[in-house]
Design a protein around this motif. Structure first.
Motif, mmCIF file in Angstrom:
data_model
loop_
_atom_site.group_PDB
_atom_site.id
_atom_site.type_symbol
_atom_site.label_atom_id
_atom_site.label_comp_id
_atom_site.label_asym_id
_atom_site.label_seq_id
_atom_site.Cartn_x
_atom_site.Cartn_y
_atom_site.Cartn_z
ATOM 1 N N ARG A 10 113.586 -0.038 33.398
ATOM 2 C CA ARG A 10 114.995 0.140 33.025
ATOM 3 C C ARG A 10 115.773 0.839 34.144
ATOM 4 O O ARG A 10 116.926 0.488 34.431
ATOM 5 C CB ARG A 10 115.080 0.934 31.731
ATOM 6 N N LYS A 11 115.131 1.812 34.775
ATOM 7 C CA LYS A 11 115.778 2.565 35.849
ATOM 8 C C LYS A 11 116.159 1.680 37.030
ATOM 9 O O LYS A 11 117.165 1.926 37.712
ATOM 10 C CB LYS A 11 114.837 3.684 36.314
ATOM 11 N N GLN A 12 115.376 0.631 37.264
ATOM 12 C CA GLN A 12 115.633 -0.233 38.422
ATOM 13 C C GLN A 12 116.633 -1.345 38.138
ATOM 14 O O GLN A 12 117.001 -2.100 39.044
ATOM 15 C CB GLN A 12 114.313 -0.852 38.911
ATOM 16 N N LEU A 13 117.086 -1.466 36.895
ATOM 17 C CA LEU A 13 118.054 -2.504 36.561
ATOM 18 C C LEU A 13 119.455 -2.088 37.008
ATOM 19 O O LEU A 13 120.262 -1.581 36.242
ATOM 20 C CB LEU A 13 118.030 -2.787 35.050
ATOM 21 N N LYS A 14 119.686 -2.290 38.280
ATOM 22 C CA LYS A 14 120.985 -1.967 38.862
ATOM 23 C C LYS A 14 121.265 -2.944 39.995
ATOM 24 O O LYS A 14 120.352 -3.524 40.591
ATOM 25 C CB LYS A 14 121.036 -0.517 39.343
ATOM 26 N N VAL A 15 122.531 -3.116 40.273
ATOM 27 C CA VAL A 15 122.976 -4.085 41.281
ATOM 28 C C VAL A 15 122.576 -3.607 42.684
ATOM 29 O O VAL A 15 122.547 -2.402 42.962
ATOM 30 C CB VAL A 15 124.502 -4.286 41.186
ATOM 31 N N GLU A 54 127.225 -6.173 36.756
ATOM 32 C CA GLU A 54 127.153 -4.842 36.139
ATOM 33 C C GLU A 54 127.094 -4.941 34.624
ATOM 34 O O GLU A 54 126.330 -4.222 33.961
ATOM 35 C CB GLU A 54 128.360 -3.994 36.562
ATOM 36 N N LEU A 55 127.909 -5.829 34.048
ATOM 37 C CA LEU A 55 127.923 -6.001 32.592
ATOM 38 C C LEU A 55 126.571 -6.478 32.093
ATOM 39 O O LEU A 55 126.048 -5.971 31.083
ATOM 40 C CB LEU A 55 129.019 -6.995 32.195
ATOM 41 N N PHE A 56 125.986 -7.446 32.774
ATOM 42 C CA PHE A 56 124.680 -7.956 32.346
ATOM 43 C C PHE A 56 123.590 -6.904 32.554
ATOM 44 O O PHE A 56 122.694 -6.776 31.705
ATOM 45 C CB PHE A 56 124.337 -9.243 33.105
ATOM 46 N N MET A 57 123.657 -6.153 33.645
ATOM 47 C CA MET A 57 122.660 -5.103 33.873
ATOM 48 C C MET A 57 122.682 -4.078 32.738
ATOM 49 O O MET A 57 121.639 -3.637 32.253
ATOM 50 C CB MET A 57 122.931 -4.400 35.212
ATOM 51 N N ASN A 59 123.617 -4.662 29.719
ATOM 52 C CA ASN A 59 123.043 -5.350 28.566
ATOM 53 C C ASN A 59 121.515 -5.356 28.614
ATOM 54 O O ASN A 59 120.840 -5.089 27.609
ATOM 55 C CB ASN A 59 123.576 -6.781 28.517
ATOM 56 N N PHE A 60 120.945 -5.635 29.778
ATOM 57 C CA PHE A 60 119.487 -5.665 29.915
ATOM 58 C C PHE A 60 118.893 -4.280 29.679
ATOM 59 O O PHE A 60 117.811 -4.147 29.088
ATOM 60 C CB PHE A 60 119.094 -6.178 31.299
ATOM 61 N N LYS A 61 119.594 -3.239 30.131
ATOM 62 C CA LYS A 61 119.131 -1.868 29.883
ATOM 63 C C LYS A 61 119.124 -1.565 28.385
ATOM 64 O O LYS A 61 118.230 -0.882 27.878
ATOM 65 C CB LYS A 61 120.018 -0.861 30.611
ATOM 66 N N LYS A 62 120.153 -2.071 27.685
ATOM 67 C CA LYS A 62 120.218 -1.868 26.229
ATOM 68 C C LYS A 62 119.008 -2.486 25.536
ATOM 69 O O LYS A 62 118.461 -1.909 24.592
ATOM 70 C CB LYS A 62 121.496 -2.490 25.674
ATOM 71 N N VAL A 63 118.606 -3.664 26.008
ATOM 72 C CA VAL A 63 117.444 -4.329 25.418
ATOM 73 C C VAL A 63 116.203 -3.461 25.568
ATOM 74 O O VAL A 63 115.377 -3.379 24.651
ATOM 75 C CB VAL A 63 117.213 -5.709 26.076
ATOM 76 N N LEU A 64 116.069 -2.782 26.703
ATOM 77 C CA LEU A 64 114.870 -1.983 26.983
ATOM 78 C C LEU A 64 115.054 -0.512 26.640
ATOM 79 O O LEU A 64 114.330 0.340 27.147
ATOM 80 C CB LEU A 64 114.497 -2.123 28.462
ATOM 81 N N THR A 65 116.004 -0.205 25.772
ATOM 82 C CA THR A 65 116.260 1.183 25.370
ATOM 83 C C THR A 65 115.800 1.413 23.936
ATOM 84 O O THR A 65 116.094 0.616 23.052
ATOM 85 C CB THR A 65 117.758 1.520 25.488
ATOM 86 N N GLY A 66 115.092 2.507 23.723
ATOM 87 C CA GLY A 66 114.640 2.845 22.370
ATOM 88 C C GLY A 66 113.209 3.365 22.390
ATOM 89 O O GLY A 66 112.491 3.241 23.383
ATOM 90 N N GLN A 67 112.806 3.956 21.276
ATOM 91 C CA GLN A 67 111.460 4.505 21.152
ATOM 92 C C GLN A 67 110.458 3.396 20.829
ATOM 93 O O GLN A 67 110.763 2.462 20.085
ATOM 94 C CB GLN A 67 111.420 5.571 20.038
#
Length: 391
Positions: A10-15, A54-57, A59-67
């Motif tokens: 998740r940390k690496q999902l950036k432009v 940026e918008l899609f990144m 979104n992808f972070k949101k998918v991989l966020t949570g316990q």
């Protein structure tokens, strides 16, 4: 995968990040109450405007966020599943050209919409990417850079997002000096609240595991079992909430529904020790023998057969294993609720030993042992006499 692996990706999902290379993005539009593909479009990710990236990144972070076991679940694929998603995704992962990858993703899309129309228009987004994780230096004296050797992990990530209805507005035209009715006809894709998603394959410490897929639910403790079983062909799962409920029922089945706060604090403390001692290993699990040990160490004298029978009665499986982290999540910050008709109290698990239920002047009361003056809205509470003791 554990939380560190997921956080690392998740940390690496950036432009413009050389450790996360997204080659292609494929969007598929599905009309509401339909099981047909309305439109699809593929293009190199780098061809998108930076704002779109940026918008899609995000979104992808949101998918991989949570316990884990609450919102994110590592699923093991069922063996010999018909029209296996594992094989479809694996073929897509290994495909050398974009058209072959698109066909496999369309096959996954068909599984998502077959006999399952959505209430709103949805957009299903796939990306194929490569995650590069630097290896550790062999020693501090080594001149080798941490970028000289990396683990390379290609993966596919999918995000399912619904659309929002176009806005209807009244606008004022400064030039014409009149009020105008304005309606936008194009739906807006809600990238901030993905409905679901997944990542294939699982990646653990730089090693890909094609026998597992990471599934993301839309809300914590509300996984879509149809999506898990029929779309991803994953094996049955238990959420952390369900695991905790099983644990509580087992305890009731063994010691009854009455338990002192100090005993409960000791139980949580013993289980938390197991979690902390195995923090760098696979998530620890508790079978009926472990629960027997925890109860006995907490002052409850129980027999192994009692606990074994309770497991069998509640889960139909005497060999069932509970995830320790599901029982004591966020031990140091998690609040335990004490519910009464007068008030509800939240307290940390490790502080339960300072709580007592006592009889005072013929009434049941909650007593909490403290070392300093208590405060209410910034005011110190005035000490009062208890029983025959002076104030």
């Amino acid at each position: 995968m554990d939380k560190k692996d997921i956080a690392g990706i998740r940390k690496q999902l950036k432009v413009d990040n050389d450790l996360m290379k997204i080659s292609n993005i494929f969007n598929v539009y599905i009309m509401k109450e339909s099981t047909d593909i309305y439109h699809h479009q593929s293009q190199p990710f780098e061809m998108l405007d930076r704002d779109q990236q940026e918008l899609f990144m995000t979104n992808f972070k949101k998918v991989l966020t949570g316990q884990l076991d609450e919102k994110l679940f590592e699923l093991k694929f069922k063996q010999e599943a018909e029209d296996s998603s594992q094989f479809i995704l694996h073929r897509g992962l290994l495909s050398r050209n974009v058209e072959d990858w698109k066909q496999e993703m369309l096959a996954m899309t068909e599984k998502m919409i077959k006999d399952h129309p959505y209430e709103k228009d949805v957009v299903i987004t796939f990306i194929r990417a490569e995650y590069l994780k630097p290896t550790r230096r062999r020693s501090e004296e080594s001149e080798e850079s941490d970028r000289d050797a990396v683990y390379s992990n290609p993966f596919i990530l999918c995000s399912v997002n619904q659309t929002e209805e176009p806005k209807k507005e009244i606008q004022f035209d400064y030039v014409e000096k009149e009020f105008k009715y304005n309606i936008q006809v194009d739906p807006v894709i809600d990238l901030k609240h993905p409905l679901t998603g997944f990542m294939f394959p699982s990646i653990t410490e730089g090693t890909s595991d094609v026998n597992h897929v990471l599934y993301a639910a839309g809300k914590a403790n509300e996984p879509d079992y149809w999506f898990i079983e029929d779309v991803l062909n994953g094996e049955e799962i238990m959420t952390a909430k369900e695991d905790k409920a099983v644990f509580e029922e087992v305890i009731r089945g063994v010691v009854g529904d009455q338990l002192s706060p100090s005993t409960l604090a000791s139980v949580y403390g013993e289980i938390n020790k197991v979690v902390e001692e195995n923090e760098d290993d696979a998530p620890p699990k508790l079978d009926y023998r472990d629960v027997e040990r925890v109860l006995n160490q907490s002052g409850e004298q129980v027999e192994g057969e009692q606990v074994k029978h309770a497991f069998q009665m509640i889960t139909d499986n005497e060999g069932y294993e509970l995830k320790a982290s599901s029982i004591v999540p966020k031990y140091k910050t998690k609040s335990i609720k004490i519910n009464t008709k007068v008030a509800n109290i939240s307290i940390s698990p490790q502080d339960l030993e300072f709580v007592r239920q006592v009889n005072y002047k013929g009434k049941r009361c909650i007593m909490i042992e403290i070392e300093e003056d208590a405060e209410i809205d910034g005011f110190k509470m005035l000490p009062e006499a208890f029983g025959n003791e002076p104030s």
